[in-house]
Design a protein around this motif. Structure first.
Motif, PDB file in Angstrom:
ATOM      1  N   LEU A 146       0.883  -0.968   0.100  1.00  0.00           N
ATOM      2  CA  LEU A 146       0.033   0.034  -0.006  1.00  0.00           C
ATOM      3  C   LEU A 146       0.930   1.093  -0.093  1.00  0.00           C
ATOM      4  CD1 LEU A 146      -2.636   1.550   0.488  1.00  0.00           C
ATOM      5  CD2 LEU A 146      -2.426   1.278   2.898  1.00  0.00           C
ATOM      6  N   TYR A 147       1.705   1.179   0.714  1.00  0.00           N
ATOM      7  CA  TYR A 147       2.681   2.371   0.964  1.00  0.00           C
ATOM      8  C   TYR A 147       3.704   2.415  -0.472  1.00  0.00           C
ATOM      9  CZ  TYR A 147       1.973   4.319   5.522  1.00  0.00           C
ATOM     10  OH  TYR A 147       1.309   4.809   6.626  1.00  0.00           O
ATOM     11  N   ALA A 148       3.918   1.651  -0.869  1.00  0.00           N
ATOM     12  CA  ALA A 148       4.983   1.196  -2.007  1.00  0.00           C
ATOM     13  C   ALA A 148       4.286   1.882  -3.195  1.00  0.00           C
ATOM     14  CB  ALA A 148       5.447   0.110  -2.202  1.00  0.00           C
ATOM     15  N   PHE A 149       3.004   1.509  -3.405  1.00  0.00           N
ATOM     16  CA  PHE A 149       1.970   2.255  -4.254  1.00  0.00           C
ATOM     17  C   PHE A 149       1.790   3.452  -4.191  1.00  0.00           C
ATOM     18  CE2 PHE A 149      -0.394  -2.329  -4.474  1.00  0.00           C
ATOM     19  CZ  PHE A 149       0.412  -2.720  -5.408  1.00  0.00           C
ATOM     20  N   LEU A 150       1.441   3.911  -2.923  1.00  0.00           N
ATOM     21  CA  LEU A 150       1.361   5.592  -2.799  1.00  0.00           C
ATOM     22  C   LEU A 150       2.610   6.163  -3.239  1.00  0.00           C
ATOM     23  CD1 LEU A 150      -0.393   6.097   0.749  1.00  0.00           C
ATOM     24  CD2 LEU A 150      -1.054   6.843  -1.368  1.00  0.00           C
ATOM     25  N   ALA A 151       3.924   5.681  -3.083  1.00  0.00           N
ATOM     26  CA  ALA A 151       5.221   6.313  -3.323  1.00  0.00           C
ATOM     27  C   ALA A 151       5.290   6.566  -4.898  1.00  0.00           C
ATOM     28  CB  ALA A 151       6.221   5.505  -2.782  1.00  0.00           C
ATOM     29  N   ARG A 152       4.263   5.652  -5.555  1.00  0.00           N
ATOM     30  CA  ARG A 152       4.494   5.710  -7.025  1.00  0.00           C
ATOM     31  C   ARG A 152       3.342   6.553  -7.758  1.00  0.00           C
ATOM     32  NH1 ARG A 152       4.633  -0.525  -8.009  1.00  0.00           N
ATOM     33  NH2 ARG A 152       4.422   0.148 -10.134  1.00  0.00           N
ATOM     34  N   MET A 153       2.522   7.195  -6.830  1.00  0.00           N
ATOM     35  CA  MET A 153       1.380   7.990  -7.378  1.00  0.00           C
ATOM     36  C   MET A 153       2.013   9.112  -8.077  1.00  0.00           C
ATOM     37  SD  MET A 153      -1.501   6.030  -6.914  1.00  0.00           S
ATOM     38  CE  MET A 153      -2.652   7.220  -7.005  1.00  0.00           C
ATOM     39  N   GLY A 154       1.132   9.734  -9.054  1.00  0.00           N
ATOM     40  CA  GLY A 154       1.504  10.993  -9.770  1.00  0.00           C
ATOM     41  C   GLY A 154       1.476  12.104  -8.935  1.00  0.00           C
ATOM     42  N   ALA A 155       2.177  13.311  -9.410  1.00  0.00           N
ATOM     43  CA  ALA A 155       2.346  14.636  -8.588  1.00  0.00           C
ATOM     44  C   ALA A 155       1.261  15.346  -8.292  1.00  0.00           C
ATOM     45  CB  ALA A 155       3.423  15.397  -9.475  1.00  0.00           C
ATOM     46  N   HIS A 156      -0.164  15.080  -9.220  1.00  0.00           N
ATOM     47  CA  HIS A 156      -1.147  15.876  -9.247  1.00  0.00           C
ATOM     48  C   HIS A 156      -2.491  15.030  -9.093  1.00  0.00           C
ATOM     49  CE1 HIS A 156       1.564  18.929 -10.978  1.00  0.00           C
ATOM     50  NE2 HIS A 156       1.863  18.109 -11.802  1.00  0.00           N
ATOM     51  N   VAL A 157      -3.247  15.473  -8.341  1.00  0.00           N
ATOM     52  CA  VAL A 157      -4.285  14.604  -7.762  1.00  0.00           C
ATOM     53  C   VAL A 157      -5.669  15.058  -8.740  1.00  0.00           C
ATOM     54  CG1 VAL A 157      -6.179  14.167  -6.095  1.00  0.00           C
ATOM     55  CG2 VAL A 157      -4.000  14.275  -5.429  1.00  0.00           C
ATOM     56  N   LEU A 158      -6.158  13.817  -9.580  1.00  0.00           N
ATOM     57  CA  LEU A 158      -7.370  14.207 -10.623  1.00  0.00           C
ATOM     58  C   LEU A 158      -8.652  14.132  -9.514  1.00  0.00           C
ATOM     59  CD1 LEU A 158      -6.139  12.626 -13.996  1.00  0.00           C
ATOM     60  CD2 LEU A 158      -6.116  15.150 -13.057  1.00  0.00           C
ATOM     61  N   ALA A 159      -8.561  12.888  -8.844  1.00  0.00           N
ATOM     62  CA  ALA A 159     -10.013  12.682  -8.365  1.00  0.00           C
ATOM     63  C   ALA A 159      -9.644  11.687  -6.914  1.00  0.00           C
ATOM     64  CB  ALA A 159     -10.833  11.739  -9.081  1.00  0.00           C
ATOM     65  N   ARG A 160     -10.597  11.900  -6.113  1.00  0.00           N
ATOM     66  CA  ARG A 160     -10.459  10.942  -4.804  1.00  0.00           C
ATOM     67  C   ARG A 160     -11.945  10.513  -4.619  1.00  0.00           C
ATOM     68  NH1 ARG A 160      -7.675  14.609  -0.130  1.00  0.00           N
ATOM     69  NH2 ARG A 160      -9.235  13.003   0.986  1.00  0.00           N
ATOM     70  N   GLY A 161     -12.104   9.238  -4.157  1.00  0.00           N
ATOM     71  CA  GLY A 161     -13.297   8.691  -3.677  1.00  0.00           C
ATOM     72  C   GLY A 161     -13.108   7.829  -2.467  1.00  0.00           C
ATOM     73  N   GLU A 162     -14.087   7.006  -2.015  1.00  0.00           N
ATOM     74  CA  GLU A 162     -14.239   6.233  -0.799  1.00  0.00           C
ATOM     75  C   GLU A 162     -13.324   4.871  -1.275  1.00  0.00           C
ATOM     76  OE1 GLU A 162     -18.448   3.845  -1.818  1.00  0.00           O
ATOM     77  OE2 GLU A 162     -18.111   5.066   0.086  1.00  0.00           O
ATOM     78  N   ASP A 163     -13.270   4.419  -2.625  1.00  0.00           N
ATOM     79  CA  ASP A 163     -12.366   3.507  -2.612  1.00  0.00           C
ATOM     80  C   ASP A 163     -11.197   3.469  -4.019  1.00  0.00           C
ATOM     81  OD1 ASP A 163     -14.054   3.973  -5.168  1.00  0.00           O
ATOM     82  OD2 ASP A 163     -15.113   1.942  -5.051  1.00  0.00           O
ATOM     83  N   HIS A 164     -10.783   4.904  -4.180  1.00  0.00           N
ATOM     84  CA  HIS A 164      -9.908   4.943  -5.215  1.00  0.00           C
ATOM     85  C   HIS A 164      -9.229   6.426  -4.911  1.00  0.00           C
ATOM     86  CE1 HIS A 164     -13.539   7.035  -6.977  1.00  0.00           C
ATOM     87  NE2 HIS A 164     -12.594   8.175  -7.530  1.00  0.00           N
TER      88      HIS A 164
END
Length: 512
Positions: free
Chosen positions: A349-367
């Motif tokens: 989970l943390y390793a995935f977060l570290a690879r997320m892009g620099a800009h947030v496009l959307a947030r939801g209860e499951d994504h």
């Protein structure tokens, strides 16, 4: 019927927060002298990269900062501490200093905590304690430089609201310690950052008295800190513990509590650090090893950024000995990594977060959906789960997204972690739960800890890719959509891979 499709906007709604990686927890600092610990920290920093690290025992006798000869001559010895902090800085992580526990030579009593006997009593002479704090900080500044040490938050003690960590949970005695310590810190350098009270869950009644005390006494305070856990009473078994859990949203409520309780006080607006958080507060609870735990934490690590200035996962690896030395590889330890660097689902989970892009496009209860400047779109998705009272999670959860792609074609790569995929704990159970795996078994566990990977070339229509992510039970998934501009290779024709000119030759031999 499937879940409704969410249309992800083309333009960012803000930068990807980095609060989640500001700090991570560790067992007592003496453990950093071990090779297994350092190897685990190197893996963590390579894959995730935390900024600060916080642990107990900086001033406990086993790190040997305060020594006394047989004739009563005292000396500060930084031999072990220098090795620990040099290793941290060499791996790109800096200390979040927790001042404790009490050196035996300064202690007013013999009360201790943990098998390594951290002394929990106040100093018998506050002047001697202030002198020790002063000597410590001056040494750190001499060795690492003032500009560097000014970036290291300094927290006074650990959970003084609990009698296990501060004798009788004496609030007045803690406030006196806090004032003595904070003034000593500022006398060394006014730019050093000091704070507290590092209280555990269930003690929000400490906030008002703490705010009143520092205001009345003029004690310096640059930040406030607390801890957050969601587990119920311990249900003990030999070398293990089970507990009920409240919903993960309770962790977010605990994150928000300091600012709510300090509104209207002299401490309103100060930075807030959650210097420990997890589901269970026990280091022998098997919940920490599971895929459920990763799904449970996903809404916390993606949602906590809005509430505090840091929230420190407790802890980064299982080299940890509060409940004595572990008796099995998987034993319910706090760590994101087991001994010998086997990743748990929460690590991914943390390793995935570290690879997320620099800009947030959307947030939801499951994504969570992000984008990089080069057009890569990254998606973190998870199956929402509740606490002990919630219904069991379904065998399947759908996340359906429409994401923007600025290219005529796309490449999709997806990694899965769940009850089977990327789950070393599941593989360990299937191996018969060996207490001390062989080298061959360790190799198998590391192989089974890798997330399952799949890839494809999804169609692009109208500048968008439709993602249909079917998640298995307790799955956390990471997907990235890369824009593709196909290159032309003169003469290449995959239909002729067997050397003929008839596409039926390919079909007959089941080539792609």
């Amino acid at each position: 019927m499937g879940a409704d499709r969410t249309t992800v906007p083309d333009h960012p709604i803000g930068p990807m927060p980095q609060t989640w990686r500001e700090c991570v927890g560790t067992g007592r600092l003496n453990l950093a002298l071990r090779s297994d610990y350092r190897e685990s920290l190197a893996v963590l920093q390579r894959d995730i990269g935390f900024r600060h690290i916080r642990g107990h025992g900086l001033l406990s006798d086993d790190l040997g900062v305060l020594r006394e000869s047989g004739s009563g001559v005292r000396r500060c010895s930084f031999t072990y501490l220098d090795q620990v902090f040099d290793a941290y800085l060499g791996l790109g992580v800096t200390p979040f200093l927790e001042l404790g526990f009490m050196p035996g030579r300064l202690a007013s009593g013999d009360d201790t905590v943990f098998w390594w006997k951290g002394n929990i009593t106040p100093p018998r002479d506050h002047g001697e304690w202030a002198a020790l704090v002063t000597a410590l900080l001056r040494h750190l500044i001499d060795r690492y430089g003032l500009a560097e040490v000014r970036t290291w938050p300094i927290e006074v003690w650990n959970e003084p609201n609990l009698p296990q960590f501060w004798k009788d949970a004496d609030q007045a005695a803690y406030f006196r310690l806090y004032e003595t310590t904070a003034r000593a810190v500022k006398e060394v350098d006014a730019g050093l950052l000091v704070g507290g009270p590092a209280i555990s869950p269930g003690s929000d009644d400490w906030w008002a008295p703490f705010a009143e005390f520092v205001a009345a006494s003029g004690s310096p305070v640059d930040f406030v800190s607390r801890h957050a856990y969601t587990s119920g009473p311990a249900q003990h078994i030999p070398f293990g513990t089970y507990q009920t859990l409240s919903a993960p949203q309770d962790l977010l409520a605990q994150f928000a509590a300091p600012r709510e309780h300090l509104a209207g006080t002299a401490l309103a607006g100060l930075p807030v650090h959650i210097t420990e958080f997890n589901s269970s507060y026990r280091s022998d609870n098997p919940i920490h090893d599971t895929a459920f735990h990763a799904a449970y934490l996903a809404p916390v690590v993606t949602g906590g950024n809005d509430l505090v200035d840091s929230f420190s996962y407790w802890t980064f690896c299982d080299v940890f000995e509060e409940e004595n030395i572990p008796t099995s590889l998987f034993h319910g330890g706090f760590g994101l990594l087991t001994h010998r660097q086997v990743p748990k689902p929460a690590y991914h989970l943390y390793a995935f977060l570290a690879r997320m892009g620099a800009h947030v496009l959307a947030r939801g209860e499951d994504h969570l959906v992000c984008r990089d400047d080069d057009g890569r779109v990254s998606v973190l998705a998870w199956q929402p789960v509740g606490g002990s009272d919630a219904p069991a999670a379904a065998e399947r959860h759908e996340v359906r997204l429409s994401v923007p792609v600025a290219a005529p074609a796309a490449f999709l790569r997806r990694e899965r972690v769940g009850e089977h995929d990327g789950n070393a704990f599941a593989a360990w159970r299937e191996l018969g739960r060996p207490f001390s795996p062989t080298e061959r078994q360790f190799d198998l566990l590391r192989d089974c800890a890798r997330p399952a990977v799949e890839h494809s070339a999804p169609p692009v229509a109208g500048g968008r890719v439709e993602l249909d992510l079917a998640l298995s039970r307790h799955e956390v998934t990471f997907a990235e959509v890369l824009p593709v501009r196909p290159a032309h290779h003169e003469g290449l024709d995959d239909r002729r891979l067997l050397g003929g000119s008839d596409a039926r030759l390919v079909a007959a031999h089941e080539l792609p």
